[in-house]
Design a protein around this motif. Structure first.
Motif, PDB file in Angstrom:
ATOM      1  N   ILE A  18     -41.457 -16.999  14.706  1.00  0.00           N
ATOM      2  CA  ILE A  18     -41.765 -18.038  15.686  1.00  0.00           C
ATOM      3  C   ILE A  18     -41.397 -17.491  17.057  1.00  0.00           C
ATOM      4  CG2 ILE A  18     -41.135 -20.323  16.572  1.00  0.00           C
ATOM      5  CD1 ILE A  18     -40.430 -21.090  13.664  1.00  0.00           C
ATOM      6  N   SER A  19     -42.331 -17.528  17.979  1.00  0.00           N
ATOM      7  CA  SER A  19     -42.031 -17.157  19.364  1.00  0.00           C
ATOM      8  C   SER A  19     -42.175 -18.392  20.241  1.00  0.00           C
ATOM      9  CB  SER A  19     -42.979 -16.043  19.842  1.00  0.00           C
ATOM     10  OG  SER A  19     -44.335 -16.437  19.692  1.00  0.00           O
ATOM     11  N   LEU A  20     -41.280 -18.536  21.160  1.00  0.00           N
ATOM     12  CA  LEU A  20     -41.186 -19.767  21.933  1.00  0.00           C
ATOM     13  C   LEU A  20     -40.983 -19.434  23.406  1.00  0.00           C
ATOM     14  CD1 LEU A  20     -39.068 -22.784  20.790  1.00  0.00           C
ATOM     15  CD2 LEU A  20     -38.873 -21.970  23.117  1.00  0.00           C
ATOM     16  N   LYS A  39     -30.547 -20.403  23.248  1.00  0.00           N
ATOM     17  CA  LYS A  39     -30.840 -19.166  22.530  1.00  0.00           C
ATOM     18  C   LYS A  39     -29.868 -18.960  21.364  1.00  0.00           C
ATOM     19  CE  LYS A  39     -33.148 -16.834  26.366  1.00  0.00           C
ATOM     20  NZ  LYS A  39     -33.135 -15.723  27.338  1.00  0.00           N
ATOM     21  N   GLN A  40     -28.636 -19.430  21.531  1.00  0.00           N
ATOM     22  CA  GLN A  40     -27.691 -19.353  20.419  1.00  0.00           C
ATOM     23  C   GLN A  40     -28.109 -20.286  19.293  1.00  0.00           C
ATOM     24  OE1 GLN A  40     -24.967 -17.214  20.032  1.00  0.00           O
ATOM     25  NE2 GLN A  40     -25.204 -18.000  17.963  1.00  0.00           N
ATOM     26  N   GLN A  41     -28.633 -21.465  19.643  1.00  0.00           N
ATOM     27  CA  GLN A  41     -29.145 -22.375  18.616  1.00  0.00           C
ATOM     28  C   GLN A  41     -30.272 -21.704  17.823  1.00  0.00           C
ATOM     29  OE1 GLN A  41     -30.167 -25.866  21.024  1.00  0.00           O
ATOM     30  NE2 GLN A  41     -28.576 -27.012  19.961  1.00  0.00           N
ATOM     31  N   ALA A  42     -31.171 -21.026  18.538  1.00  0.00           N
ATOM     32  CA  ALA A  42     -32.277 -20.345  17.872  1.00  0.00           C
ATOM     33  C   ALA A  42     -31.758 -19.236  16.956  1.00  0.00           C
ATOM     34  CB  ALA A  42     -33.240 -19.775  18.905  1.00  0.00           C
ATOM     35  N   ALA A  43     -30.743 -18.507  17.438  1.00  0.00           N
ATOM     36  CA  ALA A  43     -30.167 -17.437  16.618  1.00  0.00           C
ATOM     37  C   ALA A  43     -29.499 -18.008  15.371  1.00  0.00           C
ATOM     38  CB  ALA A  43     -29.155 -16.635  17.443  1.00  0.00           C
ATOM     39  N   ASP A  44     -28.812 -19.139  15.519  1.00  0.00           N
ATOM     40  CA  ASP A  44     -28.180 -19.789  14.367  1.00  0.00           C
ATOM     41  C   ASP A  44     -29.232 -20.213  13.345  1.00  0.00           C
ATOM     42  OD1 ASP A  44     -25.718 -19.477  15.542  1.00  0.00           O
ATOM     43  OD2 ASP A  44     -25.617 -21.524  16.327  1.00  0.00           O
ATOM     44  N   ASN A  76     -37.514 -15.462  11.858  1.00  0.00           N
ATOM     45  CA  ASN A  76     -37.202 -14.726  13.077  1.00  0.00           C
ATOM     46  C   ASN A  76     -37.698 -15.521  14.280  1.00  0.00           C
ATOM     47  OD1 ASN A  76     -36.484 -12.712  14.905  1.00  0.00           O
ATOM     48  ND2 ASN A  76     -38.448 -11.660  14.672  1.00  0.00           N
ATOM     49  N   VAL A  77     -36.774 -16.088  15.051  1.00  0.00           N
ATOM     50  CA  VAL A  77     -37.121 -16.882  16.222  1.00  0.00           C
ATOM     51  C   VAL A  77     -36.805 -16.095  17.484  1.00  0.00           C
ATOM     52  CG1 VAL A  77     -36.727 -19.029  17.484  1.00  0.00           C
ATOM     53  CG2 VAL A  77     -36.606 -19.019  14.991  1.00  0.00           C
ATOM     54  N   THR A  78     -37.795 -15.916  18.336  1.00  0.00           N
ATOM     55  CA  THR A  78     -37.575 -15.274  19.631  1.00  0.00           C
ATOM     56  C   THR A  78     -37.847 -16.283  20.736  1.00  0.00           C
ATOM     57  OG1 THR A  78     -39.864 -14.459  19.696  1.00  0.00           O
ATOM     58  CG2 THR A  78     -38.179 -12.990  18.781  1.00  0.00           C
ATOM     59  N   SER A 137     -53.704 -15.594  22.122  1.00  0.00           N
ATOM     60  CA  SER A 137     -52.585 -14.719  21.814  1.00  0.00           C
ATOM     61  C   SER A 137     -51.402 -15.135  22.671  1.00  0.00           C
ATOM     62  CB  SER A 137     -52.943 -13.255  22.095  1.00  0.00           C
ATOM     63  OG  SER A 137     -53.195 -13.072  23.474  1.00  0.00           O
ATOM     64  N   GLY A 138     -50.228 -14.705  22.272  1.00  0.00           N
ATOM     65  CA  GLY A 138     -49.037 -15.067  23.032  1.00  0.00           C
ATOM     66  C   GLY A 138     -48.087 -15.887  22.198  1.00  0.00           C
ATOM     67  N   PRO A 139     -47.131 -16.565  22.821  1.00  0.00           N
ATOM     68  CA  PRO A 139     -46.121 -17.324  22.086  1.00  0.00           C
ATOM     69  C   PRO A 139     -46.727 -18.392  21.171  1.00  0.00           C
ATOM     70  CG  PRO A 139     -45.488 -17.076  24.384  1.00  0.00           C
ATOM     71  CD  PRO A 139     -46.901 -16.593  24.275  1.00  0.00           C
ATOM     72  N   THR A 140     -46.039 -18.661  20.083  1.00  0.00           N
ATOM     73  CA  THR A 140     -46.471 -19.694  19.158  1.00  0.00           C
ATOM     74  C   THR A 140     -46.347 -21.081  19.782  1.00  0.00           C
ATOM     75  OG1 THR A 140     -45.393 -18.309  17.482  1.00  0.00           O
ATOM     76  CG2 THR A 140     -46.240 -20.435  16.762  1.00  0.00           C
TER      77      THR A 140
END
Length: 318
Positions: A59-61, A76-81, A89-91, A112-115
């Motif tokens: 997932i790209s955001l 970004k820490q929430q996404a990493a958690d 894989n969340v970016t 194309s580009g972020p989800t």
């Protein structure tokens, strides 16, 4: 489908007029942005009896650079958690808010580009032809968490179909210096636009004008213009989505807006973006301005790097 639901439930239930709009090639992987809430802790994923294996999904955001500096690393820490808990894989990419719409349009044109894109105002409606129908997801939240606020619900829904997930409403208010109001002879905060025009005139007379960003920018200008237009009965669209902005009600609002500038709104605001009034207010050049939480946040030293202003207790809002 379940992977989208799991991600949305885990993230949105812990968050607070923004939408998460899904676009791009990956119809099975969109997930929305969620705003950070101060002091919140990462939410563990809900367990389901028949959860699919979503390990390895991506997932790209894309969302804005927050005006409150600690917000971006918090999110970004929430996404990493979430990535650690789910195997997805969340970016997360953050950019200047005024660059979001051009990136949004380019992604739709190129597919194309972020989800997921953070969208604003009626962007999900005007660009609906290039977005995924996310009605199934949007309708899952209301039974659990209550109805969406009408404004962001209308911004993400066209007829019975949703093209953006209602996520966040930013209720701007005017922040002002109480001592400047007293010096200008302003006895109470304004409750009508006629009273507001009088406040503008009186603050200009003491050299501490009301500052209003009025340039081509995403935040403070529309946060000022939309309520003004609505207060006089103006609107952009009819219920059937036909353009309705060319009306006598809109003209009445424009005339009131002209009156406000003639009464003394800071002329530097005419070409200004959302950074102008923050800097001017913190420098004590303005007596009042329309803002979200950021001016108070910095004035009180809550951003983690600013020294609290000695006049923080002189602040109030209306």
């Amino acid at each position: 489908m379940s992977s989208r639901r799991e991600f949305l439930t885990g993230v949105l239930s812990s968050s607070v007029v923004l939408l998460a709009a899904a676009c791009g090639q990956s119809a099975t992987q969109p997930a929305p942005a969620a705003g950070p809430t101060a002091g919140a802790q990462p939410t563990a994923l809900a367990k389901t009896s028949a959860a699919p294996n979503i390990t390895g999904a991506e997932i790209s955001l894309l969302q804005w650079n927050s005006f409150i500096p600690p917000a971006d690393p918090f999110f970004k820490q929430q996404a990493a958690d979430y990535s650690k808990q789910s195997g997805v894989n969340v970016t997360v990419e953050t950019i200047d808010p005024n660059a979001l719409l051009p990136r949004f349009i380019a992604a739709l044109q190129g597919q194309s580009g972020p989800t997921i894109f953070q969208s604003q105002h009626i962007q999900a409606l005007t660009l609906a032809d290039g977005l995924y129908d996310v009605t199934d997801l949007a309708k899952e939240f209301e039974p659990k968490y209550g109805k969406y606020y009408g404004q962001i619900d209308a911004n993400g829904r066209k007829g019975d179909k949703y093209y953006g997930i209602p996520w966040n409403a930013l209720p701007n208010a005017h922040i002002y210096r109480k001592s400047f109001f007293q010096k200008a002879g302003i006895a109470k905060v304004p409750e009508t636009y006629d009273e507001y025009a009088d406040v503008v005139k009186k603050l200009a007379a003491i050299g501490k004008p009301v500052g209003q960003a009025f340039g081509n920018s995403f935040g403070d200008p529309p946060s000022f213009c939309y309520p003004l237009m609505w207060a006089y009965g103006g609107k952009e669209l009819e219920a059937d989505y036909k353009v309705a902005i060319n009306s006598k009600e809109t003209i009445n609002a424009v005339q009131q807006c002209v009156t406000l500038w003639k009464n003394g709104l800071d002329p530097k605001g005419l070409g200004a973006d959302d950074n102008y009034n923050n800097a001017a207010f913190l420098a004590e050049d303005l007596g009042c301005t329309n803002n979200g939480a950021s001016i108070y946040f910095v004035s009180a030293g809550l951003d983690g790097k600013s020294t609290p202003k000695e006049w923080v207790d002189d602040l109030d809002h209306f």
